[in-house]
Scaffold this motif. Sequence first.
Motif, PDB file in Angstrom:
ATOM      1  N   TYR A  15       0.836  -1.198   0.000  1.00 33.30           N
ATOM      2  CA  TYR A  15       0.000   0.000   0.000  1.00 33.30           C
ATOM      3  C   TYR A  15       0.877   1.257   0.000  1.00 33.30           C
ATOM      4  N   ILE A  16       1.939   1.241   0.783  1.00 31.44           N
ATOM      5  CA  ILE A  16       2.875   2.367   0.827  1.00 31.44           C
ATOM      6  C   ILE A  16       3.529   2.556  -0.542  1.00 31.44           C
ATOM      7  N   ILE A  17       3.965   1.473  -1.151  1.00 31.59           N
ATOM      8  CA  ILE A  17       4.614   1.557  -2.471  1.00 31.59           C
ATOM      9  C   ILE A  17       3.661   2.155  -3.496  1.00 31.59           C
ATOM     10  N   ILE A  18       2.419   1.703  -3.497  1.00 35.11           N
ATOM     11  CA  ILE A  18       1.420   2.229  -4.434  1.00 35.11           C
ATOM     12  C   ILE A  18       1.275   3.741  -4.247  1.00 35.11           C
ATOM     13  N   HIS A  19       1.219   4.184  -3.007  1.00 36.89           N
ATOM     14  CA  HIS A  19       1.068   5.619  -2.760  1.00 36.89           C
ATOM     15  C   HIS A  19       2.337   6.396  -3.063  1.00 36.89           C
ATOM     16  N   LYS A  20       3.480   5.792  -2.849  1.00 33.90           N
ATOM     17  CA  LYS A  20       4.723   6.470  -3.217  1.00 33.90           C
ATOM     18  C   LYS A  20       4.780   6.666  -4.729  1.00 33.90           C
ATOM     19  N   ILE A  21       4.342   5.676  -5.484  1.00 38.97           N
ATOM     20  CA  ILE A  21       4.342   5.800  -6.943  1.00 38.97           C
ATOM     21  C   ILE A  21       3.338   6.871  -7.385  1.00 38.97           C
ATOM     22  N   GLU A  22       2.196   6.950  -6.717  1.00 37.31           N
ATOM     23  CA  GLU A  22       1.233   8.022  -7.023  1.00 37.31           C
ATOM     24  C   GLU A  22       1.862   9.383  -6.758  1.00 37.31           C
ATOM     25  N   ARG A  23       2.628   9.477  -5.694  1.00 41.72           N
ATOM     26  CA  ARG A  23       3.324  10.728  -5.362  1.00 41.72           C
ATOM     27  C   ARG A  23       4.375  11.042  -6.420  1.00 41.72           C
ATOM     28  N   VAL A  24       5.081  10.021  -6.888  1.00 41.36           N
ATOM     29  CA  VAL A  24       6.067  10.220  -7.958  1.00 41.36           C
ATOM     30  C   VAL A  24       5.366  10.779  -9.196  1.00 41.36           C
ATOM     31  N   LYS A  25       4.211  10.204  -9.538  1.00 39.90           N
ATOM     32  CA  LYS A  25       3.453  10.699 -10.696  1.00 39.90           C
ATOM     33  C   LYS A  25       3.111  12.177 -10.539  1.00 39.90           C
ATOM     34  N   GLU A  26       2.630  12.560  -9.355  1.00 38.40           N
ATOM     35  CA  GLU A  26       2.301  13.973  -9.095  1.00 38.40           C
ATOM     36  C   GLU A  26       3.521  14.849  -9.308  1.00 38.40           C
ATOM     37  N   LEU A  27       4.637  14.425  -8.735  1.00 39.98           N
ATOM     38  CA  LEU A  27       5.858  15.224  -8.823  1.00 39.98           C
ATOM     39  C   LEU A  27       6.380  15.306 -10.257  1.00 39.98           C
ATOM     40  N   ILE A  36       4.466  15.266 -12.886  1.00 38.36           N
ATOM     41  CA  ILE A  36       3.540  16.168 -13.578  1.00 38.36           C
ATOM     42  C   ILE A  36       3.873  17.629 -13.267  1.00 38.36           C
ATOM     43  N   TYR A  37       4.208  17.913 -12.000  1.00 32.13           N
ATOM     44  CA  TYR A  37       4.578  19.291 -11.628  1.00 32.13           C
ATOM     45  C   TYR A  37       5.858  19.726 -12.324  1.00 32.13           C
ATOM     46  N   ASP A  38       6.728  18.758 -12.652  1.00 31.46           N
ATOM     47  CA  ASP A  38       7.948  19.017 -13.414  1.00 31.46           C
ATOM     48  C   ASP A  38       8.875  20.028 -12.746  1.00 31.46           C
ATOM     49  N   GLU A  39       8.916  20.018 -11.410  1.00 26.82           N
ATOM     50  CA  GLU A  39       9.789  20.944 -10.695  1.00 26.82           C
ATOM     51  C   GLU A  39      11.046  20.261 -10.167  1.00 26.82           C
ATOM     52  N   LEU A  40      11.008  18.924 -10.079  1.00 29.23           N
ATOM     53  CA  LEU A  40      12.134  18.173  -9.529  1.00 29.23           C
ATOM     54  C   LEU A  40      12.637  17.158 -10.547  1.00 29.23           C
ATOM     55  N   THR A  41      13.928  16.873 -10.471  1.00 27.94           N
ATOM     56  CA  THR A  41      14.486  15.819 -11.312  1.00 27.94           C
ATOM     57  C   THR A  41      14.107  14.469 -10.690  1.00 27.94           C
ATOM     58  N   LEU A  42      14.270  13.422 -11.453  1.00 30.67           N
ATOM     59  CA  LEU A  42      13.989  12.077 -10.961  1.00 30.67           C
ATOM     60  C   LEU A  42      14.906  11.738  -9.776  1.00 30.67           C
ATOM     61  N   SER A  43      16.125  12.220  -9.833  1.00 35.39           N
ATOM     62  CA  SER A  43      17.066  12.027  -8.730  1.00 35.39           C
ATOM     63  C   SER A  43      16.568  12.705  -7.459  1.00 35.39           C
ATOM     64  N   GLU A  44      16.082  13.915  -7.591  1.00 37.74           N
ATOM     65  CA  GLU A  44      15.556  14.651  -6.437  1.00 37.74           C
ATOM     66  C   GLU A  44      14.309  13.970  -5.871  1.00 37.74           C
ATOM     67  N   ILE A  45      13.460  13.462  -6.757  1.00 38.54           N
ATOM     68  CA  ILE A  45      12.255  12.745  -6.327  1.00 38.54           C
ATOM     69  C   ILE A  45      12.641  11.474  -5.576  1.00 38.54           C
ATOM     70  N   ALA A  46      13.599  10.728  -6.126  1.00 35.13           N
ATOM     71  CA  ALA A  46      14.062   9.491  -5.479  1.00 35.13           C
ATOM     72  C   ALA A  46      14.598   9.798  -4.083  1.00 35.13           C
ATOM     73  N   ASN A  47      15.364  10.844  -3.971  1.00 37.76           N
ATOM     74  CA  ASN A  47      15.934  11.252  -2.686  1.00 37.76           C
ATOM     75  C   ASN A  47      14.825  11.686  -1.714  1.00 37.76           C
ATOM     76  N   MET A  48      13.904  12.481  -2.199  1.00 39.29           N
ATOM     77  CA  MET A  48      12.810  12.996  -1.371  1.00 39.29           C
ATOM     78  C   MET A  48      11.950  11.870  -0.793  1.00 39.29           C
ATOM     79  N   LEU A  49      11.734  10.830  -1.586  1.00 33.18           N
ATOM     80  CA  LEU A  49      10.876   9.715  -1.173  1.00 33.18           C
ATOM     81  C   LEU A  49      11.676   8.545  -0.593  1.00 33.18           C
TER      82      LEU A  49
END
Length: 186
Positions: free
Chosen positions: A122-134, A136-149
Amino acid sequence: MRLYVKYMVSLRCKMMVKEELKKLGLHYVIVDLGVVELLEEITAEQRALLKANLLKSGLELLDDKKSILIERIKNVIIEMIHHSDELPKVNYSDYIAEKLDYDYTYLSNIFSEVKGVTIQQYIIIHKIERVKELLIYDELTLSEIANMLHYSSVGHLSNQFKKITGLTPTFYKQLRDKRKRNLEDI
């Protein structure tokens, strides 16, 4: 007195719950994370009316203890992943157990039994949903998203993303960009 209401953690839902309580003349201390704490006891008639009115709005007043606990687990996870600026540094299991004041094994067993997925899934599913949001916002790199989560690497995030969505994060972002361009052409 505490009541538990099944609803998405959103300002709109909170306002709907508050409005229904107000209509019934009930005074609350808090309306947060699916929990309503009232100043006074609620009569059976008020409870039935509140339940019916909430249901009309797509919200559910929970009665059974397992359902209440499952909703509390879900709300802690959603709050942690979608509404916090930073994920906790401790293990998620420790965080959830501490927040709910229950043994994690107990929470995990009940959650799996009722929902058919583990808390971790359940946590993984929600983390992936959060990745999708981030993405879409296009403010962070994939590296920054990985680090943030708190992913160990971009590769780990990408593998989980593909396992859940069937797409790579890069391809997902390209699809989003293509849709955006198509809308601009209309």
